[in-house]
Design an enzyme around this catalytic site. Structure first.
Site, PDB file in Angstrom:
ATOM      1  N   HIS A   1      -7.146  -0.615   3.261  1.00 58.45           N
ATOM      2  CA  HIS A   1      -6.413  -0.882   2.022  1.00 58.45           C
ATOM      3  C   HIS A   1      -6.620   0.296   1.068  1.00 58.45           C
ATOM      4  O   HIS A   1      -7.577   1.042   1.198  1.00 58.45           O
ATOM      5  CB  HIS A   1      -6.894  -2.205   1.440  1.00 58.45           C
ATOM      6  CG  HIS A   1      -6.765  -3.342   2.413  1.00 58.45           C
ATOM      7  ND1 HIS A   1      -6.050  -4.472   2.147  1.00 58.45           N
ATOM      8  CD2 HIS A   1      -7.244  -3.499   3.679  1.00 58.45           C
ATOM      9  CE1 HIS A   1      -6.097  -5.281   3.203  1.00 58.45           C
ATOM     10  NE2 HIS A   1      -6.820  -4.710   4.141  1.00 58.45           N
TER      11      HIS A   1
ATOM     12  N   HIS B   1       0.803  -1.218   0.000  1.00 55.78           N
ATOM     13  CA  HIS B   1       0.000   0.000   0.000  1.00 55.78           C
ATOM     14  C   HIS B   1       0.843   1.279   0.000  1.00 55.78           C
ATOM     15  O   HIS B   1       0.535   2.220   0.731  1.00 55.78           O
ATOM     16  CB  HIS B   1      -0.913   0.030   1.244  1.00 55.78           C
ATOM     17  CG  HIS B   1      -1.882  -1.103   1.319  1.00 55.78           C
ATOM     18  ND1 HIS B   1      -2.482  -1.487   2.503  1.00 55.78           N
ATOM     19  CD2 HIS B   1      -2.378  -1.915   0.371  1.00 55.78           C
ATOM     20  CE1 HIS B   1      -3.300  -2.500   2.260  1.00 55.78           C
ATOM     21  NE2 HIS B   1      -3.257  -2.781   0.982  1.00 55.78           N
TER      22      HIS B   1
END
Ligand SMILES: Cc1cc2nc3c(=O)[nH]c(=O)nc-3n(C[C@H](O)[C@H](O)[C@H](O)COP(=O)(O)OP(=O)(O)OC[C@H]3O[C@@H](n4cnc5c(N)ncnc54)[C@H](O)[C@@H]3O)c2cc1C
Ligand SMILES: *[C@@H]1O[C@H](CO)[C@@H](O)[C@H](O)[C@H]1NC(C)=O
Ligand SMILES: *[C@@H]1O[C@H](CO)[C@@H](O)[C@H](O)[C@H]1NC(C)=O
Ligand SMILES: *[C@@H]1O[C@H](CO)[C@@H](O)[C@H](O)[C@H]1NC(C)=O
Ligand SMILES: *[C@@H]1O[C@H](CO)[C@@H](O)[C@H](O)[C@H]1NC(C)=O
Ligand SMILES: *[C@@H]1O[C@H](CO)[C@@H](O)[C@H](O)[C@H]1NC(C)=O
Ligand SMILES: *[C@@H]1O[C@H](CO)[C@@H](O)[C@H](O)[C@H]1NC(C)=O
Ligand SMILES: *[C@@H]1O[C@H](CO)[C@@H](O)[C@H](O)[C@H]1NC(C)=O
Ligand SMILES: *[C@@H]1O[C@H](CO)[C@@H](O)[C@H](O)[C@H]1NC(C)=O
Ligand SMILES: *[C@@H]1O[C@H](CO)[C@@H](O)[C@H](O)[C@H]1NC(C)=O
Ligand SMILES: *[C@@H]1O[C@H](CO)[C@@H](O)[C@H](O)[C@H]1NC(C)=O
Length: 593
Positions: free
Chosen positions: A572, A528
C-alpha cells in the site's frame, strides 16, 4: 454491496469533540501573504513536510488545504469505519474510466480534509520491499532512494506503539526493523478476530517451504509469505498526518500556518534574469473562484496535492504536454509531456466465504443493538472490534517461475523476492443478501500491473474534476496474474486448517473464461494511484521531476507526494508517501541551509 446500519447520526451524537487546533478558516485571518515555503495540499506528504520545515523557527511555512478540519470528521477516527469515508463529506468523489477492457466507470476516492487521504485510507502500513526501493534508486539514478538509504526516513516517520488491547505482541512482528520514536503511530491488531487467527494458524501449519509460509515481519524488506497486518492506528484511533505531524505538540508553532478551505487554482511564474522560470506565486480561492487570492513563497513552492490534483494543478499552471494545454487555451510555460501520464494503480477484487465465525462485521451490520454496543465500547475505552483497520493479515505471493506468461512477457516485478500478488484478509465480504450472513473476504490484489493510464484536464476550470482513465487490464500479464492470484488465494483457503470454519464460497468462477469475466466485472482500483508526476534521472527527456523532486526545467517548485513514484511499490502506498516526504524535507532543508 455491504450493508451498514444508519449509525452516522449516532456517531455524531455520541463522540467527544476533539480540541480544535489553531487552524485558519479564512484568508483574511492570515497575518501575512509572503512565506518562505508554501505547501499545496495538507495531505499525507504535505503535512509531513510542513512539520519538518517548521523545525527551523526561521522558516515560515503556509499549508493550503482545499478541505476542512479533520477534527470533526468522526467517521475518520474509527479504524473499522474506513469504508464509510468513501463518498462522505471528506471525499473528493472523483470518478475514473477503466479503459476499453473493463469499460466501466469507478469511484476514485481521495481525502478532501486535513490529512488528505491519510484521513480516509484503510491504514495498512506496508513499506514495499528492498527490491522496490532499489529499483527506485536504479531508475532515478539516485542511490538516495535505495532501501538501505531510506531507512533513516522510515525511522523518522514510524512510532511503533502497543495494540489497543495491550496484548503481548511477541511473535507478531520483528522489533528490530521498527522505530519507536518517530511521529506516525504504527501498531498491530488490537482485537482478536477469528479469521485473523485462523489465517496465521493455517500459514504456520503449511511450513516454511510453502508459498504461504509465515513471515514474521513483512516490513523487513522481504515480505513473501503470510503475516500479521500493521496499521497506522494509535490507541484504537486513526493516526493520520493531521493527528500526528500536525498534532497538538506541533500545530502551535508560530511559524506554521495552515489555511483550510483553500482551493489552489494554479501556480504563477516570473521570468528571472537568466530566462529561467521561477514559480513563486500560488493562486487560491475560498469561494469556488469568485475571489482569487495570491500568496508568495520566497524560497519554494511544494506541490503535495496527490496523484490526481498535482498533475491537474501543473497543467493549469502551464506545465505539461503542449498539445493538451493548447487545446484548452492554456499557454505552455514548460513542456513536460509526462505530466499526468504513466498513471499506475493496483487492481483488487474480493472473494467472499460464508463462515462459522460469529465475530465478523456482518454481525454488527444486521444487529443495530450490537453495533451501538461496539460503538459505545470504542467511545468509552478505545477498545473492542472497531479498533482494527479492515486488513487483519496479509499474504504476499509470486507467480511460479515457469508460469506460461513469462514466455511472452518480461516479469514486471522488481525482483525474485517481491510478490506479484497480495492477498488481503478481511472480516467482511460482499453478497447480495440483506441482511448478510457471516462473511469473510479474501482479496487478491495485483501488485505489479503493466497497464498504465493517465490523468488529463477535462476543462480549463480548476474547480472541475480532471479526466482520469485507469486503463486497467491493458496488458495480458495483468489479467493472467490476477487470475492466478484468485487461484492462489483459493489454494490457501483449501488448507485443512480452515475445516469447520468455511461454510461455502460466494464466488465460484473457475475456468479461465469464467475468471476473466469475474475479474472484468468486479475488480476495481485499490486507491493507490501513482506515477503522474514521476521521477526520472536528471537530464532525462521523460518524467516530471528530478530525483530531488524538483520539477524539471523550472526553479523553486517541487512535487512531494505519491505522484512522483515511477513504479507502484508491492504494498500500500501511504508508508512510501511518508518516506518520500521525510526525505524530501531533508533535501529541501539542505538546499536552504
Ligand atoms: C479509501 C482508501 C484506502 C486506502 N487505504 C490505504 C491503506 O490501507 N494503506 C496505505 O498505505 N494506503 C492506502 N491508501 C492510499 C494512501 O492513503 C495514499 O497513497 C496516500 O495517502 C497519498 O498521499 P498524498 O500525500 O500523495 O496525497 P493526499 O494525502 O491525498 O494529499 C493531497 C492533499 O491535497 C489536497 N488538495 C488537492 N487538490 C488541492 C487543491 N487544488 N488545493 C488545495 N489542496 C488540494 C487534498 O485535499 C489532500 O488533502 C488508501 C487510499 C484510499 C482513498
Ligand atoms: C462518549 O464518551 C464521552 C467521553 O469521552 C462521554 O461523555 C459520552 O457520554 C460517551 N457516550 C456514550 C454513549 O458512551
Ligand atoms: C462528496 O460527496 C458527498 C456526498 O454526496 C458530499 O457530502 C461531499 O461534499 C462531496 N465532496 C466534495 C469535495 O464535493
Ligand atoms: C520456520 O522458520 C522459523 C523461522 O526461521 C522457525 O522458527 C520455525 O521453526 C520453522 N518452522 C518449521 C516448521 O520448520
Ligand atoms: C495511548 O495509550 C497509552 C496507554 O494507555 C498512554 O500512555 C498514551 O499516552 C496514549 N497516547 C495518546 C497519544 O493518547
Ligand atoms: C513512462 O515510464 C517509462 C519508464 O517506466 C518511460 O520510459 C516513459 O517515457 C514514460 N512515459 C511517459 C509518457 O512519460
Ligand atoms: C461466539 O463463539 C464463541 C465460540 O466460538 C463463543 O464462546 C461466544 O460466546 C460466541 N459469541 C456470541 C456473541 O455468540
Ligand atoms: C443483537 O446484539 C445484542 C447485543 O450483543 C444481543 O443481546 C442480541 O441477542 C443480538 N440479537 C440477535 C438477533 O442476534
Ligand atoms: C511448473 O513447475 C511445477 C513443478 O516445479 C509443475 O508442477 C508445473 O506443472 C509447472 N507448470 C507449468 C505451467 O509448466
Ligand atoms: C468533462 O466535461 C464534460 C463537458 O463539460 C462533462 O460532460 C463531463 O462530465 C466531464 N467529465 C468529467 C470526468 O468530469
Ligand atoms: C455458482 O454460484 C451461483 C450463485 O451462487 C449459483 O447459482 C451457481 O449454481 C453456482 N455454479 C456452480 C457451478 O456451482
Amino acid at each position: 454491496m455491504f450493508w451498514y446500519p444508519p449509525l452516522l447520526i449516532l456517531v455524531n451524537a455520541l463522540l467527544p469533540r476533539p480540541t480544535q487546533c489553531a487552524l485558519l478558516e479564512r484568508f483574511e485571518d492570515l497575518k501575512r501573504n509572503d512565506f518562505d515555503f508554501v505547501i499545496i495540499g495538507g495531505g499525507t506528504a504535505g503535512n509531513t513536510v510542513a512539520n519538518r520545515l517548521t523545525e527551523n523557527p526561521n522558516h515560515h511555512v503556509l499549508v493550503l488545504e482545499a478541505g476542512g478540519s479533520n477534527a470533526n470528521a468522526f467517521v475518520s477516527m474509527i479504524p473499522n469505519f474506513c469504508a464509510r469515508t468513501l463518498g462522505s463529506a471528506i471525499d473528493w468523489n472523483y470518478t475514473a474510466q477503466t479503459g476499453p477492457v473493463m469499460n466501466r466507470v469507478v469511484g476514485l476516492p481521495r481525502g478532501f480534509v486535513l490529512g488528505g487521504t491519510s484521513s480516509m485510507n484503510c491504514m495498512a502500513y506496508t513499506r514495499g520491499t528492498r527490491e522496490d526501493w532499489d529499483r527506485y534508486a536504479h531508475v532515478t539514478n539516485d542511490a538516495g532512494w535505495s532501501w538501505d538509504n531510506i531507512q533513516t526516513y522510515v525511522r523518522k516517520n514510524e512510532r511503533f506503539t502497543p495494540p489497543a488491547d495491550g496484548h503481548d505482541t511477541t511473535g507478531e512482528f520483528d522489533p528490530s526493523v521498527h522505530s519507536f520514536d518517530g511521529i506516525n503511530s504504527v501498531t498491530l491488531s488490537g482485537f482478536r478476530h477469528q479469521v485473523a487467527t485462523r489465517v496465521i494458524q493455517a500459514s504456520k501449519a503449511m511450513g516454511n517451504d510453502s508459498e504461504f509460509r509465515f513471515v514474521l515481519d513483512m516490513n523487513s524488506g522481504e515480505h513473501l509469505g503470510i503475516g500479521f497486518a500493521q496499521s497506522t492506528v494509535l490507541n484504537g484511533t486513526r493516526s493520520s498526518s493531521a493527528t500526528s505531524y500536525l498534532g497538538p505538540q506541533f500545530i502551535n508553532r508560530p511559524n506554521l500556518h495552515v489555511l483550510l478551505h483553500a482551493h489552489v487554482t494554479r501556480i504563477s511564474s516570473e521570468e528571472t534574469a537568466h530566462n529561467g522560470l521561477t514559480f513563486t506565486g500560488v493562486e487560491l480561492s475560498q469561494d469556488s473562484g469568485k475571489t482569487l487570492h495570491t500568496v508568495t513563497a520566497s524560497k519554494e513552492v511544494i506541490l503535495s496535492a496527490g496523484s490526481i490534483a498535482t498533475p491537474q494543478i501543473l497543467m493549469n499552471s502551464g506545465i505539461g504536454d503542449p498539445n493538451t494545454l493548447s487545446n484548452l487555451g492554456i499557454r505552455t510555460l514548460q513542456r513536460l509531456p509526462s505530466v499526468g501520464r504513466n498513471l499506475s494503480e493496483h487492481l483488487v477484487l474480493t472473494l467472499g466465504w460464508v463462515v462459522t465465525a460469529n465475530d465478523t462485521d456482518s454481525e454488527a451490520a444486521r444487529n443495530a443493538t450490537l453495533a451501538a454496543e461496539q460503538l459505545r465500547q470504542w467511545n468509552e475505552t478505545r477498545t473492542g472490534p472497531l479498533v482494527d483497520a479492515p486488513d487483519l493479515d496479509f499474504g504476499w505471493v509470486r507467480l511460479p517461475k515457469n508460469a506460461s506468461i513469462f514466455e511472452r512477457v518480461k516479469d514486471p516485478s522488481p525482483g525474485p523476492n517481491t510478490a506479484h500478488i497480495e492477498i488481503q484478509f478481511l472480516n467482511h465480504g460482499f453478497t447480495p443478501e440483506i441482511p448478510p450472513p457471516n462473511l469473510i473476504g479474501v482479496a487478491p490484489t495485483l501488485l505489479s500491473p503493466i497497464s498504465r493510464g493517465f490523468v488529463t484536464l477535462n476543462t480549463s476550470n480548476p474547480f472541475d474534476h480532471p479526466f482520469i482513465n485507469l486503463n486497467f487490464l491493458d496488458s495480458e500479464f495483468d489479467l493472467f496474474a490476477l487470475r492466478e492470484g484468485i487461484r492462489s488465494a483459493r489454494r490457501f483457503m483449501s488448507s485443512p486448517s480452515f475445516n469447520g470454519f468455511l461454510v461455502s464460497a460466494v464466488v465460484n468462477a473457475t475456468t479461465d473464461d469464467e475468471l476473466d469475466e469475474f475479474i472484468t466485472a468486479t475488480a476495481g482500483g485499490a486507491c493507490h494511484p501513482i506515477g503522474t508526476a514521476m521521477m526520472s534521472p536528471r537530464g532525462a527527456d521523460w518524467g516530471v521531476v528530478d530525483p530531488d523532486l524538483r520539477v524539471k526545467g523550472v526553479e523553486r517548485l517541487r512535487v512531494v507526494d505519491a505522484s512522483v513514484l515511477p513504479f507502484l511499490p508491492a504494498g500500500h502506498t501511504q508508508a512510501p508517501t511518508y518516506i518520500i516526504a521525510e526525505r524530501a524535507s531533508d533535501l529541501i532543508k539542505a538546499s536552504w541551509s
